[in-house]
Scaffold this motif. Structure first.
Motif, PDB file in Angstrom:
ATOM      1  N   LEU A  93       9.095  -1.460 -50.350  1.00 34.89           N
ATOM      2  CA  LEU A  93       9.989  -1.137 -49.241  1.00 34.89           C
ATOM      3  C   LEU A  93      11.345  -1.784 -49.474  1.00 34.89           C
ATOM      4  CD1 LEU A  93       7.657  -1.636 -46.138  1.00 34.89           C
ATOM      5  CD2 LEU A  93       8.192   0.500 -47.332  1.00 34.89           C
ATOM      6  N   VAL A  94      12.397  -1.027 -49.198  1.00 32.99           N
ATOM      7  CA  VAL A  94      13.766  -1.540 -49.219  1.00 32.99           C
ATOM      8  C   VAL A  94      14.263  -1.487 -47.784  1.00 32.99           C
ATOM      9  CG1 VAL A  94      16.102  -1.247 -50.130  1.00 32.99           C
ATOM     10  CG2 VAL A  94      14.119  -0.655 -51.563  1.00 32.99           C
ATOM     11  N   LYS A  95      14.483  -2.654 -47.182  1.00 30.85           N
ATOM     12  CA  LYS A  95      14.913  -2.728 -45.785  1.00 30.85           C
ATOM     13  C   LYS A  95      16.394  -3.081 -45.736  1.00 30.85           C
ATOM     14  CE  LYS A  95      10.461  -3.706 -43.619  1.00 30.85           C
ATOM     15  NZ  LYS A  95      10.478  -2.553 -42.702  1.00 30.85           N
ATOM     16  N   ILE A  96      17.158  -2.286 -44.984  1.00 31.93           N
ATOM     17  CA  ILE A  96      18.596  -2.488 -44.826  1.00 31.93           C
ATOM     18  C   ILE A  96      18.849  -2.957 -43.399  1.00 31.93           C
ATOM     19  CG2 ILE A  96      20.868  -1.413 -45.002  1.00 31.93           C
ATOM     20  CD1 ILE A  96      19.594   0.698 -46.849  1.00 31.93           C
ATOM     21  N   TRP A  97      19.511  -4.115 -43.281  1.00 33.55           N
ATOM     22  CA  TRP A  97      19.718  -4.766 -41.988  1.00 33.55           C
ATOM     23  C   TRP A  97      21.200  -4.779 -41.632  1.00 33.55           C
ATOM     24  CZ3 TRP A  97      15.110  -6.656 -39.856  1.00 33.55           C
ATOM     25  CH2 TRP A  97      14.033  -6.772 -40.750  1.00 33.55           C
ATOM     26  N   ALA A  98      21.505  -4.597 -40.344  1.00 28.92           N
ATOM     27  CA  ALA A  98      22.862  -4.786 -39.829  1.00 28.92           C
ATOM     28  C   ALA A  98      22.982  -6.235 -39.391  1.00 28.92           C
ATOM     29  CB  ALA A  98      23.128  -3.854 -38.657  1.00 28.92           C
ATOM     30  N   THR A  99      23.906  -6.995 -39.988  1.00 30.55           N
ATOM     31  CA  THR A  99      23.956  -8.431 -39.735  1.00 30.55           C
ATOM     32  C   THR A  99      24.570  -8.807 -38.383  1.00 30.55           C
ATOM     33  OG1 THR A  99      26.065  -8.589 -40.938  1.00 30.55           O
ATOM     34  CG2 THR A  99      24.047  -8.941 -42.202  1.00 30.55           C
ATOM     35  N   ASP A 100      25.195  -7.858 -37.690  1.00 32.68           N
ATOM     36  CA  ASP A 100      25.712  -8.188 -36.357  1.00 32.68           C
ATOM     37  C   ASP A 100      24.593  -8.249 -35.324  1.00 32.68           C
ATOM     38  OD1 ASP A 100      25.177  -5.493 -36.445  1.00 32.68           O
ATOM     39  OD2 ASP A 100      27.010  -4.885 -35.394  1.00 32.68           O
ATOM     40  N   SER A 101      23.542  -7.452 -35.524  1.00 37.15           N
ATOM     41  CA  SER A 101      22.427  -7.427 -34.586  1.00 37.15           C
ATOM     42  C   SER A 101      21.116  -7.861 -35.225  1.00 37.15           C
ATOM     43  CB  SER A 101      22.242  -6.005 -34.041  1.00 37.15           C
ATOM     44  OG  SER A 101      21.895  -5.110 -35.097  1.00 37.15           O
ATOM     45  N   TRP A 102      21.077  -7.885 -36.558  1.00 38.70           N
ATOM     46  CA  TRP A 102      19.865  -8.144 -37.341  1.00 38.70           C
ATOM     47  C   TRP A 102      18.726  -7.186 -36.971  1.00 38.70           C
ATOM     48  CZ3 TRP A 102      19.833 -10.302 -41.866  1.00 38.70           C
ATOM     49  CH2 TRP A 102      20.867 -11.193 -42.194  1.00 38.70           C
ATOM     50  N   HIS A 103      19.123  -5.918 -36.731  1.00 37.15           N
ATOM     51  CA  HIS A 103      18.164  -4.826 -36.619  1.00 37.15           C
ATOM     52  C   HIS A 103      18.010  -4.181 -38.002  1.00 37.15           C
ATOM     53  CE1 HIS A 103      18.586  -5.222 -32.300  1.00 37.15           C
ATOM     54  NE2 HIS A 103      17.716  -4.248 -32.095  1.00 37.15           N
ATOM     55  N   CYS A 104      16.803  -3.783 -38.315  1.00 37.07           N
ATOM     56  CA  CYS A 104      16.573  -3.016 -39.536  1.00 37.07           C
ATOM     57  C   CYS A 104      17.029  -1.587 -39.267  1.00 37.07           C
ATOM     58  CB  CYS A 104      15.099  -3.038 -39.923  1.00 37.07           C
ATOM     59  SG  CYS A 104      14.731  -2.125 -41.445  1.00 37.07           S
ATOM     60  N   ILE A 105      18.105  -1.152 -39.930  1.00 33.67           N
ATOM     61  CA  ILE A 105      18.672   0.163 -39.649  1.00 33.67           C
ATOM     62  C   ILE A 105      18.121   1.236 -40.576  1.00 33.67           C
ATOM     63  CG2 ILE A 105      20.778  -0.730 -38.621  1.00 33.67           C
ATOM     64  CD1 ILE A 105      22.182  -0.364 -41.274  1.00 33.67           C
ATOM     65  N   SER A 106      17.416   0.826 -41.618  1.00 37.49           N
ATOM     66  CA  SER A 106      16.779   1.823 -42.476  1.00 37.49           C
ATOM     67  C   SER A 106      15.713   1.160 -43.341  1.00 37.49           C
ATOM     68  CB  SER A 106      17.803   2.519 -43.379  1.00 37.49           C
ATOM     69  OG  SER A 106      17.185   3.538 -44.151  1.00 37.49           O
ATOM     70  N   THR A 107      14.605   1.854 -43.521  1.00 41.72           N
ATOM     71  CA  THR A 107      13.554   1.427 -44.438  1.00 41.72           C
ATOM     72  C   THR A 107      13.332   2.532 -45.449  1.00 41.72           C
ATOM     73  OG1 THR A 107      12.445   0.056 -42.784  1.00 41.72           O
ATOM     74  CG2 THR A 107      11.149   0.729 -44.691  1.00 41.72           C
ATOM     75  N   VAL A 108      13.585   2.228 -46.702  1.00 42.41           N
ATOM     76  CA  VAL A 108      13.452   3.203 -47.783  1.00 42.41           C
ATOM     77  C   VAL A 108      12.192   2.885 -48.573  1.00 42.41           C
ATOM     78  CG1 VAL A 108      14.543   4.200 -49.829  1.00 42.41           C
ATOM     79  CG2 VAL A 108      15.959   3.403 -47.914  1.00 42.41           C
ATOM     80  N   GLU A 109      11.371   3.884 -48.805  1.00 46.20           N
ATOM     81  CA  GLU A 109      10.146   3.691 -49.579  1.00 46.20           C
ATOM     82  C   GLU A 109      10.421   3.948 -51.056  1.00 46.20           C
ATOM     83  OE1 GLU A 109       6.864   5.890 -48.136  1.00 46.20           O
ATOM     84  OE2 GLU A 109       6.947   5.047 -46.106  1.00 46.20           O
ATOM     85  N   SER A 110      10.075   2.960 -51.871  1.00 46.69           N
ATOM     86  CA  SER A 110      10.229   3.082 -53.316  1.00 46.69           C
ATOM     87  C   SER A 110       8.918   3.536 -53.943  1.00 46.69           C
ATOM     88  CB  SER A 110      10.651   1.734 -53.910  1.00 46.69           C
ATOM     89  OG  SER A 110      10.633   1.755 -55.325  1.00 46.69           O
ATOM     90  N   GLU A 111       9.000   4.224 -55.054  1.00 52.13           N
ATOM     91  CA  GLU A 111       7.787   4.663 -55.735  1.00 52.13           C
ATOM     92  C   GLU A 111       7.066   3.490 -56.395  1.00 52.13           C
ATOM     93  OE1 GLU A 111       8.522   7.808 -58.441  1.00 52.13           O
ATOM     94  OE2 GLU A 111       9.371   9.152 -56.943  1.00 52.13           O
ATOM     95  N   LYS A 112       7.826   2.484 -56.823  1.00 49.93           N
ATOM     96  CA  LYS A 112       7.247   1.326 -57.500  1.00 49.93           C
ATOM     97  C   LYS A 112       7.775   0.051 -56.846  1.00 49.93           C
ATOM     98  CE  LYS A 112       5.178   4.005 -60.349  1.00 49.93           C
ATOM     99  NZ  LYS A 112       3.724   4.197 -60.235  1.00 49.93           N
ATOM    100  N   ARG A 113       7.233  -1.070 -57.243  1.00 50.48           N
ATOM    101  CA  ARG A 113       7.678  -2.346 -56.728  1.00 50.48           C
ATOM    102  C   ARG A 113       9.132  -2.600 -57.123  1.00 50.48           C
ATOM    103  NH1 ARG A 113       3.563  -6.839 -58.420  1.00 50.48           N
ATOM    104  NH2 ARG A 113       3.115  -5.517 -60.227  1.00 50.48           N
ATOM    105  N   VAL A 114       9.897  -3.154 -56.196  1.00 44.55           N
ATOM    106  CA  VAL A 114      11.337  -3.331 -56.393  1.00 44.55           C
ATOM    107  C   VAL A 114      11.611  -4.709 -56.995  1.00 44.55           C
ATOM    108  CG1 VAL A 114      13.587  -3.355 -55.263  1.00 44.55           C
ATOM    109  CG2 VAL A 114      11.797  -1.794 -54.461  1.00 44.55           C
TER     110      VAL A 114
END
Length: 442
Positions: A93-114
């Motif tokens: 999983l690749v999680k993208i966070w907005a640092t002003d609110s620290w909400h996860c704004i997107s979770t991207v699924e990778s085919e392999k370990r990142v």
């Protein structure tokens, strides 16, 4: 590093791996993040409080907020402007966070370990690499600060062809993306205007390391904003490159020059691997973490002369503190270090992290002979005991625990990128059991 292993009975099991702790610092020193195992911990320095991470998917599924990742985190990174933060790892999983609110704004699924992540200088793209040597890109356009999006998919843009990618960096001007791998290579690729169509133009290769390349960093100054590339390796060297041409400019054998040599008791002796690099904003200093050295080594970087040299060796031997990751902010003179390990597959194991801070991580306008950096006492670090309680998980760590952790760190960093050797029979068995079978097209 393969996903499966074979024990003596022939049963297929997941390889037990120790995950070194990671640290990242907001570019304007607003916050500090530490990842150890699957645990992601963030502290807001400006407000003097711990940060609560919010992942709407976990809330919807009633999952505990402390388990935002389900397996070891292998890469964390703030964007250049500090608005985005990315975490990724073995849970694919690749999680993208907005640092002003620290909400996860997107979770991207990778085919392999990142294995590595990077953000473009303007924050428009997130790139991540997997353990099969493929680099993917995600367009961040349309992301909001509090709305979770799972519609984004990573688009492959380049590949190192089945070699683990260990580090990803964008050049300071954003024109190139640099990728390093386990097979000694550093590739400089032109980052296109539309990366979703792929990055097909290779600018250069930086070749010269004799072991895996473990980390990358840029050094740049007002007089040389394009910057130069520095790289650390399992061959115990830090090398400086003109990455545009791929030319090697200088080599500093930090293991030898700092006076540290590790022996495995055999005829051949091996130097400790460089595990992380961190450069000052003015490009004058590069901090180096070594696989088995309790402390850090500071290198003086002369961009005009295109040279590297050992400036100061700072030992923290009283705690057997072996940094596993380094980080700094562009506006402060602090170097943040973390030592830590986590073994998620052992039921009696606990995550351990220890944070230390170096002051004086800036050498501009200071004569080399007068320069002296020092390690801050816990009470003097920004955030004090509150930040240690959050990032370490505890304020007091027993000396015996430290010693055990130090040995685990040595083993983890030594084996993390070393290629495993298998007999022909085991190799064929593993091939038959692989879970990444490709669809065959006729």
């Amino acid at each position: 590093m393969e996903d499966t292993n074979i024990d003596d009975s022939g049963d297929k099991i997941r390889e037990k791996e120790i995950a070194p702790a990671l640290i990242a610092v907001h570019p304007t020193h607003q916050s500090v993040a530490v990842a150890v195992g699957s645990d992601l911990r963030v502290f807001n320095i400006q407000e003097g409080c711990a940060v609560t991470l919010v992942d709407e998917n976990d809330v919807a599924e009633r999952k505990p907020s402390t388990n935002l990742h389900k397996d070891s985190i292998r890469a964390i990174r703030y964007g250049a402007n500090g608005k985005l933060f990315v975490s990724a790892g073995d849970d694919k999983l690749v999680k993208i966070w907005a640092t002003d609110s620290w909400h996860c704004i997107s979770t991207v699924e990778s085919e392999k370990r990142v294995s590595a992540v990077a953000l473009s200088s303007d924050g428009s793209f997130v790139c991540y690499a997997d353990k099969f040597g493929v680099v993917y890109v995600v367009d961040t356009e349309g992301f909001s600060g509090k709305q979770t999006s799972n519609n984004k998919k990573g688009t492959p843009i380049l590949s190192h062809y089945c070699s683990i990618i260990t580090s990803l960096e964008f050049s300071p001007d954003g024109r190139f993306i640099i990728s390093a791998d386990r097979d000694f290579k550093i590739r400089v690729t032109v980052f296109p205007k539309n990366p979703l169509d792929g990055a097909h133009e290779i600018q250069s290769f930086c070749l010269g390391h004799t072991e895996f390349v473990s980390c990358l960093a840029f050094v740049c100054s007002q007089d040389y904003p394009q910057g130069l590339l520095v790289s650390g390796s399992g061959d115990s060297t830090v090398r400086m490159w003109d990455f545009i041409s791929g030319s090697l400019l200088d080599t500093c054998v930090v293991g030898n020059e700092a006076g540290f040599l590790e022996s495995d008791g055999k005829e051949d002796e091996c130097l400790p691997a460089v595990t992380d690099l961190c450069a000052t904003n003015d490009g004058s200093l590069v901090a180096v973490a070594l696989q088995s050295f309790p402390g850090i080594i500071l290198l003086s970087c002369n961009i005009c002369a295109r040279s590297l040299s050992v400036l100061q060796v700072i030992s923290i031997s009283e705690e057997a503190f072996i940094p596993t990751s380094l980080g700094s902010a562009s506006i402060e003179q602090f170097l943040w270090m973390v030592m830590g390990v986590s073994s998620l597959r052992s039921s009696d194991s606990i995550s351990l992290a220890r944070v230390r801070v170096l002051s004086g991580f800036c050498k501009s306008s200071i004569a080399t002979v007068e320069y002296k950096a020092s390690i801050l006492d816990d009470k003097d670090i920004p955030g004090g005991e509150s930040i240690l309680q959050k990032l370490q998980g505890t304020l007091s760590i027993q000396k015996q625990v430290f010693s055990s952790a130090a040995e685990a760190v040595k083993t983890a960093m030594r084996n993390l990128l070393i290629k495993k050797q298998y007999s022909a029979d085991k190799r064929e068995y593993r091939k038959r059991g692989r879970n990444d079978r490709k669809n065959k097209h006729r």
